[in-house]
Scaffold this motif. Structure first.
Motif, PDB file in Angstrom:
ATOM      1  N   VAL A  32       0.856  -1.188   0.000  1.00 54.05           N
ATOM      2  CA  VAL A  32       0.000   0.000   0.000  1.00 54.05           C
ATOM      3  C   VAL A  32       0.889   1.234   0.000  1.00 54.05           C
ATOM      4  CG1 VAL A  32      -1.825   1.252   1.208  1.00 54.05           C
ATOM      5  CG2 VAL A  32      -1.772  -1.247   1.313  1.00 54.05           C
ATOM      6  N   TYR A  33       0.535   2.224  -0.794  1.00 52.28           N
ATOM      7  CA  TYR A  33       1.272   3.492  -0.768  1.00 52.28           C
ATOM      8  C   TYR A  33       1.130   4.121   0.615  1.00 52.28           C
ATOM      9  CZ  TYR A  33       1.927   3.325  -5.841  1.00 52.28           C
ATOM     10  OH  TYR A  33       2.304   2.964  -7.113  1.00 52.28           O
ATOM     11  N   PRO A  34       2.236   4.621   1.183  1.00 56.74           N
ATOM     12  CA  PRO A  34       2.217   5.131   2.560  1.00 56.74           C
ATOM     13  C   PRO A  34       1.105   6.134   2.878  1.00 56.74           C
ATOM     14  CG  PRO A  34       4.459   4.950   1.803  1.00 56.74           C
ATOM     15  CD  PRO A  34       3.606   4.629   0.617  1.00 56.74           C
ATOM     16  N   PRO A  35       0.763   7.077   1.983  1.00 59.36           N
ATOM     17  CA  PRO A  35      -0.317   8.011   2.336  1.00 59.36           C
ATOM     18  C   PRO A  35      -1.671   7.337   2.544  1.00 59.36           C
ATOM     19  CG  PRO A  35       0.981   8.877   0.508  1.00 59.36           C
ATOM     20  CD  PRO A  35       1.393   7.450   0.704  1.00 59.36           C
ATOM     21  N   LEU A  36      -1.815   6.087   2.066  1.00 58.26           N
ATOM     22  CA  LEU A  36      -3.081   5.369   2.208  1.00 58.26           C
ATOM     23  C   LEU A  36      -3.075   4.433   3.410  1.00 58.26           C
ATOM     24  CD1 LEU A  36      -3.804   4.578  -1.547  1.00 58.26           C
ATOM     25  CD2 LEU A  36      -4.612   6.498  -0.164  1.00 58.26           C
ATOM     26  N   GLU A  40       1.828   4.985  12.015  1.00 61.99           N
ATOM     27  CA  GLU A  40       2.076   3.857  12.909  1.00 61.99           C
ATOM     28  C   GLU A  40       1.654   4.180  14.337  1.00 61.99           C
ATOM     29  OE1 GLU A  40       3.019   0.221  14.390  1.00 61.99           O
ATOM     30  OE2 GLU A  40       2.844   0.823  12.289  1.00 61.99           O
ATOM     31  N   TRP A  41       1.953   5.392  14.802  1.00 67.39           N
ATOM     32  CA  TRP A  41       1.509   5.817  16.145  1.00 67.39           C
ATOM     33  C   TRP A  41       1.384   7.336  16.142  1.00 67.39           C
ATOM     34  CZ3 TRP A  41      -1.368   4.010  19.618  1.00 67.39           C
ATOM     35  CH2 TRP A  41      -1.375   4.503  20.924  1.00 67.39           C
ATOM     36  N   HIS A  42       2.416   8.067  16.551  1.00 67.15           N
ATOM     37  CA  HIS A  42       2.359   9.521  16.479  1.00 67.15           C
ATOM     38  C   HIS A  42       2.489   9.977  15.024  1.00 67.15           C
ATOM     39  CE1 HIS A  42       2.404   9.588  20.730  1.00 67.15           C
ATOM     40  NE2 HIS A  42       3.708   9.459  20.913  1.00 67.15           N
ATOM     41  N   GLY A  43       1.925  11.161  14.741  1.00 70.56           N
ATOM     42  CA  GLY A  43       1.964  11.707  13.395  1.00 70.56           C
ATOM     43  C   GLY A  43       0.646  11.460  12.672  1.00 70.56           C
ATOM     44  N   TRP A  44       0.615  11.820  11.388  1.00 75.15           N
ATOM     45  CA  TRP A  44      -0.627  11.638  10.641  1.00 75.15           C
ATOM     46  C   TRP A  44      -0.351  11.529   9.153  1.00 75.15           C
ATOM     47  CZ3 TRP A  44      -2.590  15.475   7.207  1.00 75.15           C
ATOM     48  CH2 TRP A  44      -1.860  16.680   7.194  1.00 75.15           C
ATOM     49  N   THR A  45      -1.272  10.908   8.463  1.00 75.26           N
ATOM     50  CA  THR A  45      -1.263  10.800   7.006  1.00 75.26           C
ATOM     51  C   THR A  45      -2.648  11.229   6.518  1.00 75.26           C
ATOM     52  OG1 THR A  45      -2.155   8.550   6.846  1.00 75.26           O
ATOM     53  CG2 THR A  45       0.222   8.762   7.264  1.00 75.26           C
ATOM     54  N   PRO A  46      -2.849  11.358   5.205  1.00 79.35           N
ATOM     55  CA  PRO A  46      -4.212  11.663   4.723  1.00 79.35           C
ATOM     56  C   PRO A  46      -5.248  10.651   5.202  1.00 79.35           C
ATOM     57  CG  PRO A  46      -2.628  12.018   2.966  1.00 79.35           C
ATOM     58  CD  PRO A  46      -1.855  11.413   4.106  1.00 79.35           C
ATOM     59  N   THR A  47      -4.847   9.405   5.390  1.00 80.01           N
ATOM     60  CA  THR A  47      -5.776   8.383   5.877  1.00 80.01           C
ATOM     61  C   THR A  47      -6.317   8.725   7.258  1.00 80.01           C
ATOM     62  OG1 THR A  47      -4.652   6.691   4.582  1.00 80.01           O
ATOM     63  CG2 THR A  47      -5.955   5.927   6.452  1.00 80.01           C
ATOM     64  N   LEU A 388      -3.941  -0.876  -5.179  1.00 77.78           N
ATOM     65  CA  LEU A 388      -4.735   0.343  -5.312  1.00 77.78           C
ATOM     66  C   LEU A 388      -5.876   0.144  -6.304  1.00 77.78           C
ATOM     67  CD1 LEU A 388      -5.228   3.330  -4.738  1.00 77.78           C
ATOM     68  CD2 LEU A 388      -3.509   3.880  -6.480  1.00 77.78           C
ATOM     69  N   ALA A 389      -5.623  -0.601  -7.369  1.00 77.21           N
ATOM     70  CA  ALA A 389      -6.665  -0.858  -8.366  1.00 77.21           C
ATOM     71  C   ALA A 389      -7.854  -1.577  -7.736  1.00 77.21           C
ATOM     72  CB  ALA A 389      -6.096  -1.674  -9.516  1.00 77.21           C
ATOM     73  N   PHE A 390      -7.570  -2.494  -6.823  1.00 81.48           N
ATOM     74  CA  PHE A 390      -8.652  -3.203  -6.132  1.00 81.48           C
ATOM     75  C   PHE A 390      -9.498  -2.218  -5.326  1.00 81.48           C
ATOM     76  CE2 PHE A 390     -10.423  -5.651  -2.582  1.00 81.48           C
ATOM     77  CZ  PHE A 390     -11.023  -6.693  -3.266  1.00 81.48           C
TER      78      PHE A 390
END
Length: 414
Positions: A32-36, A40-47, A388-390
């Motif tokens: 999976v692409y990391p932004p999706l 893991e714990w602290h911090g944030w992504t678009p997800t 990602l296609a799925f």
């Protein structure tokens, strides 16, 4: 107050739902692409924006159907309670689905039985009944499920009690009551007290029996409370905490109240510059606070509340500029279609993949797994792209379902 629909709010909710389907349905969690992926714990992504944005959207809708500080009548209280309990019951049933048994049956027989139960529960919890009927049905179903959880039956010994819809139900109940019962100034005081108090409890109150303080994974006050109260009934019994646990639900209520402020400003046609300033101010405060109280979605930290609230404020303001009081184009119409029926997407997306994977084909492969490995993987050289296609196929599938609902002029609500 007659309820009105604001295009920007529906588009905001639609974008959130599409992102939810994309991040929740990869073909292979190992590719999976990391932004999706969640941080893991602290911090944030678009997800990590999906859940708080949905909470914000729920809050944004409140000012269009109720008035801040006007008080809560008995009828209003019953409506709020019924909606909250229906959300909680739907979420708890999602956790039951894969544990439902029918004697010694398996395969298609068991699948048909589970789908019959699902259809019945869905009708009871999503049907358009009178408020008191909604309330009694939700209470009855919750009582049955909680009895099964506490009965000692092996099938239900580890059913997860918390969940996304459960949190939405609790958050909506308290946020709606606070919004209608108190003025904006009082709401602001409540928000400050909750966010500050939550920080102080995690940072400085020792976990009984350990002396731990702080925000480490599994070694904090929120995890201890989940372990003491919920036991094995958490997201994974191998760890004592739940990402939708008890203590972290309190700051999530404030996320919803931030949403009510955005909704109020949208309703009042507040100058969009002021909305942008508010959003930037919240996000900056969240980033500053994160130096002492890290941004963390699993803990729903106070800095996470402010940062995501600010980003949501900014996004809905931009969408208001682009969409409100303007002709509705094809893209806007598509996103609105996703935004007006979120509950059926969430509930269906939790049931259908599990149901399809109960169907075995070929050499005993699960249907969805076979579709992915035999149908999509060979089309791509990078496994992240096939994964990602799925997820995109899932978006297309639900787009067809929503298109049908739109043609039938059906909006399914709790």
């Amino acid at each position: 107050m007659g309820k009105q629909r604001i295009v920007s709010l529906d588009v905001f909710r639609g974008l959130t739902m599409i992102l939810m389907i994309l991040v929740n349905n990869p073909g292979d969690w190992g590719n999976v692409y990391p932004p999706l992926l969640h941080a893991e714990w602290h911090g944030w992504t678009p997800t990590d924006l999906v859940f708080p944005f949905f909470v914000l959207a729920m809050g944004m809708a409140l000012p269009f159907s109720s008035v801040a500080g006007a008080g809560v009548s008995k009828e209003q209280f019953l409506k709020i309670l019924a909606r909250s309990l229906r959300l909680i019951a739907l979420g708890l049933f999602l956790n039951f689905f894969s544990r439902i048994e029918f004697g010694a049956s398996s395969g298609l027989t068991l699948l048909l039985f589970r789908m019959m139960i699902t259809g019945f529960v869905g009708f009871l919890l999503l049907g358009n009944f009178e408020t008191r009927i909604k309330l009694y049905l939700a209470l009855g179903l919750l009582a049955v499920m909680l009895f099964l959880i506490l009965s000692g039956m092996p099938h239900f010994a580890k059913v997860r009690i918390p969940g996304v819809l459960q949190r939405l139900g609790l958050v909506y109940f308290f946020a709606a009551l606070i919004y209608q019962a108190f003025s904006f100034r009082t709401q602001l005081v409540i928000a400050v007290l909750v966010l500050t108090g939550y920080w102080l409890v995690l940072a400085y109150v020792p976990v009984p029996g350990t002396g731990w303080t702080g925000f480490e994974k599994g070694a904090n006050m929120a995890a201890w409370i989940d372990e003491m109260v919920l036991g094995n009934h958490v997201w994974a019994s191998s760890k004592p905490w739940d990402p939708e646990g008890i203590l972290s639900t309190f700051p999530a209520i404030i996320s919803c109240l931030i949403g009510t402020r955005a909704g109020t400003m949208l309703r009042n046609r507040t100058d969009r510059r002021n909305m942008i300033y508010t959003g930037v101010g919240l996000a900056v405060c969240g980033l500053i606070w994160s130096q002492f109280f890290p941004v963390n979605k699993a803990l729903w930290t106070s800095s996470f509340v402010l940062l995501t609230g600010g980003l949501g404020f900014i996004l809905v303001t931009v969408l208001s500029y682009l969409c409100d009081d303007k002709p509705v184009g094809k893209l806007t119409s598509f996103l609105v279609m996703w935004g007006v029926n979120p509950i059926i997407i969430f509930f269906g997306a939790g049931i259908i993949p599990r149901a399809l994977n109960m169907i075995r084909i070929g050499e005993g492969k699960a249907l969805l797994s076979a579709f992915y490995t035999d149908g999509l993987v060979p089309l791509f050289t990078d496994p992240r792209n096939s994964s990602l296609a799925f997820a995109v196929v899932n978006v297309l599938f639900w787009s067809l379902v929503l298109l049908y609902l739109r043609k039938q002029k059906m909006i399914i609500k709790v």
